[in-house]
Design an enzyme around this catalytic site. Structure first.
Site, PDB file in Angstrom:
ATOM      1  N   ASP A  73      -6.435  -4.120  -4.649  1.00 39.49           N
ATOM      2  CA  ASP A  73      -5.267  -4.990  -4.567  1.00 39.49           C
ATOM      3  C   ASP A  73      -5.332  -5.932  -3.369  1.00 39.49           C
ATOM      4  O   ASP A  73      -4.835  -7.060  -3.431  1.00 39.49           O
ATOM      5  CB  ASP A  73      -3.997  -4.151  -4.501  1.00 39.49           C
ATOM      6  CG  ASP A  73      -3.654  -3.517  -5.848  1.00 39.49           C
ATOM      7  OD1 ASP A  73      -4.316  -3.848  -6.851  1.00 39.49           O
ATOM      8  OD2 ASP A  73      -2.723  -2.693  -5.899  1.00 39.49           O
ATOM      9  N   ALA A 212      12.072   3.868   9.303  1.00 39.55           N
ATOM     10  CA  ALA A 212      12.567   4.889  10.233  1.00 39.55           C
ATOM     11  C   ALA A 212      13.790   4.403  10.998  1.00 39.55           C
ATOM     12  O   ALA A 212      13.770   4.295  12.230  1.00 39.55           O
ATOM     13  CB  ALA A 212      11.456   5.311  11.198  1.00 39.55           C
TER      14      ALA A 212
END
Length: 292
Positions: A73, A212
């Site tokens: 990819d 996060a």
């Protein structure tokens, strides 16, 4: 049947083991189908395939009517961004690992490509993102992304604080390790690892995914891709912006990263009968352990 595509370019991942022989075999096969074959310049020079016609990306966009991309990819992302403005279709032949957008296994490319070269295929258009880094009112970096735009903290620093706006409207100040703006194509990449949803390619949207986050209620959100997302660096050290993880801009406090929909789309061709859900099921190993 005569091939629909007469002038075919090959772009390859030239640092992979066995690349030269694989690309050479592909070129001879395509030539045998009645197509004129050329190689992208860097691919040809890096694997030593000098017996074929060689063109740079600009010439491929102007002269060729199909590009075969051999690799993973990442290879497709790199060439897809460059060729999108030429509206030339791309076929991905997978020599990488996951292969969400290079979806034809190299082991059976011959049987797959024969009908595709004669016009038997599914066309799949993907939108891209146009991003800028604006500093003191001036654009200091401009990039196109097919997968995502990622604002990250430095490797040795703590959280960064980001001010997020959508269409000029304040959304929130976020403290996190970073923030991802992903297209539907990129929703299966970094955004998925960070807990974002999958977006079907037909959805005209982006997903905004915190990395996060300090506040656990800071969740991914899906946005229309018709507007503009702006991210301002409020605090934190050594922040950077990545575009498809292939180009990088170092950021300073006060920098604004703006993201808009690109005017160009990437055209992928898939084998007849291709389904996005088949790709997800195969690549994400859905239904493993179940008896059909």
């Amino acid at each position: 049947m005569k091939p629909k595509f007469r002038h075919v370019a090959i772009v390859g991942k030239y640092n992979a083991l066995g690349s030269r022989s694989a690309l050479e075999d592909l070129a001879h096969f395509i030539d045998g189908q009645g197509c004129e074959v050329v190689f992208e310049r860097d691919t040809a020079y890096n694997v030593g395939l000098t017996q074929f016609t060689v063109l740079d990306v600009e010439a491929i966009g102007a002269q060729c009517d199909l590009v075969l991309v051999v690799g993973g990819d990442g290879t497709m992302l790199g060439i897809g961004r460059q060729l999108a403005r030429f509206n030339i279709p791309l076929i991905g032949i997978n020599q990488g690992r996951l292969g969400f957008i290079t979806d034809i296994p190299f082991t059976n490319y011959k049987t797959t490509l024969v009908p595709m070269l004669c016009g038997e295929y599914e066309e799949d258009r993907r939108c891209m993102m146009q991003a800028q880094v604006v500093r003191d009112g001036h654009c200091v970096f401009d990039a196109t992304a097919m997968n995502d735009v990622v604002v990250n903290r430095g490797a040795g620093s703590g959280m960064i604080e980001l001010r997020v706006e959508v269409d000029g409207r304040f959304v929130a100040n976020q403290r996190a390790d970073g923030l991802i703006i992903a297209s539907p194509t990129g929703s299966t990449a970094y955004a998925l690892s960070a807990g974002g949803p999958l977006l079907h390619p037909s959805i005209a949207g982006w997903v905004l995914v915190p990395i996060a986050p300090h506040t656990l209620s800071n969740r991914p959100i899906v946005l229309a891709d018709s507007g503009e997302v702006a991210i301002e660096i409020v605090s934190g050290r050594d922040a950077s912006a990545n575009f498809d993880m292939q180009s990088l801009a170092s950021l300073m406090h006060g920098d604004r990263i703006t993201v808009r929909r690109s005017q160009h789309q990437v055209r992928f061709l898939h084998p007849r009968g291709w389904s996005y859900f088949d790709t997800l099921r195969q690549k994400l190993h859905w239904n493993e352990g179940l008896v059909a």
